[in-house]
Design a protein around this motif. Structure first.
Motif, PDB file in Angstrom:
ATOM      1  N   ARG A  94       0.832  -1.279   0.057  1.00  0.00           N
ATOM      2  CA  ARG A  94      -0.058   0.013  -0.090  1.00  0.00           C
ATOM      3  C   ARG A  94       0.938   1.353   0.156  1.00  0.00           C
ATOM      4  N   THR A  95       1.894   1.298   0.732  1.00  0.00           N
ATOM      5  CA  THR A  95       2.806   2.524   0.814  1.00  0.00           C
ATOM      6  C   THR A  95       3.356   2.878  -0.671  1.00  0.00           C
ATOM      7  N   VAL A  96       3.991   1.681  -1.235  1.00  0.00           N
ATOM      8  CA  VAL A  96       4.759   1.761  -2.518  1.00  0.00           C
ATOM      9  C   VAL A  96       3.613   2.335  -3.607  1.00  0.00           C
ATOM     10  N   ASN A  97       2.385   1.883  -3.704  1.00  0.00           N
ATOM     11  CA  ASN A  97       1.248   2.193  -4.373  1.00  0.00           C
ATOM     12  C   ASN A  97       1.051   3.645  -4.016  1.00  0.00           C
ATOM     13  N   GLY A 144       8.574  10.867  -0.085  1.00  0.00           N
ATOM     14  CA  GLY A 144       9.762  10.618   0.968  1.00  0.00           C
ATOM     15  C   GLY A 144       9.331  10.753   2.402  1.00  0.00           C
ATOM     16  N   LYS A 145       8.586  11.647   2.946  1.00  0.00           N
ATOM     17  CA  LYS A 145       8.121  11.696   4.139  1.00  0.00           C
ATOM     18  C   LYS A 145       7.157  10.682   4.389  1.00  0.00           C
ATOM     19  N   SER A 156       8.763   7.243   4.855  1.00  0.00           N
ATOM     20  CA  SER A 156       9.379   7.102   6.247  1.00  0.00           C
ATOM     21  C   SER A 156       8.605   6.764   7.290  1.00  0.00           C
ATOM     22  N   LEU A 157       7.489   7.520   7.368  1.00  0.00           N
ATOM     23  CA  LEU A 157       6.346   7.357   8.408  1.00  0.00           C
ATOM     24  C   LEU A 157       6.073   5.988   8.372  1.00  0.00           C
ATOM     25  N   GLN A 158       5.694   5.538   7.068  1.00  0.00           N
ATOM     26  CA  GLN A 158       5.055   4.150   6.803  1.00  0.00           C
ATOM     27  C   GLN A 158       6.144   3.091   7.570  1.00  0.00           C
TER      28      GLN A 158
END
Length: 123
Positions: free
Chosen positions: A57-60, A71-72, A75-77
């Motif tokens: 999900r983060t990548v998508n 980028g932020k 990093s948070l994920q």
């Protein structure tokens, strides 16, 4: 949500690693002392599968953002996934009916699955 081919392979690898470890643990314990280890592997493996889904999900999501915000967000994920792993490890350490080593194996299966998936994709 549909998962990518790589995410499906990672989840499959996590399952194989978990089942193989469970078989070895069953042969080692050969009694009901196996159950806490089983619970640990189960919790750790579910955590690893959750981390794969969150990474997907983060990548998508980050692909749809501009570079600075992405980028932020990534990093948070990443910190969230680390926190989830830490929380599950803490549960494994504090709850007597869950074997901490089983949790560790389940959580480390994420890294082993990532490595094995990378090896298969490159080969």
């Amino acid at each position: 949500m549909t998962l990518s081919k790589i995410a499906k392979k990672m989840i499959y690898s996590i399952g194989i690693i978990s089942v193989a470890t469970l078989v070895l643990a069953f042969l080692y314990y050969r009694s009901m002392e196996f159950v806490p280890f089983l619970l640990g592997i189960l919790i750790g493996s579910i955590t690893s599968i959750l981390k794969v889904i969150l990474l997907e999900r983060t990548v998508n999501t980050s692909m749809k953002m501009d570079k600075k915000d992405a980028g932020k967000y990534v990093s948070l994920q990443h910190l969230i996934r680390l926190f989830i792993s830490g929380a599950v490890l803490l549960i494994g350490a504090l709850v007597d009916s869950i074997n901490l080593w089983g949790v560790v194996v389940g959580i480390l299966s994420y890294q082993l699955a990532a490595y094995s998936t990378k090896s298969v994709m490159n080969g």
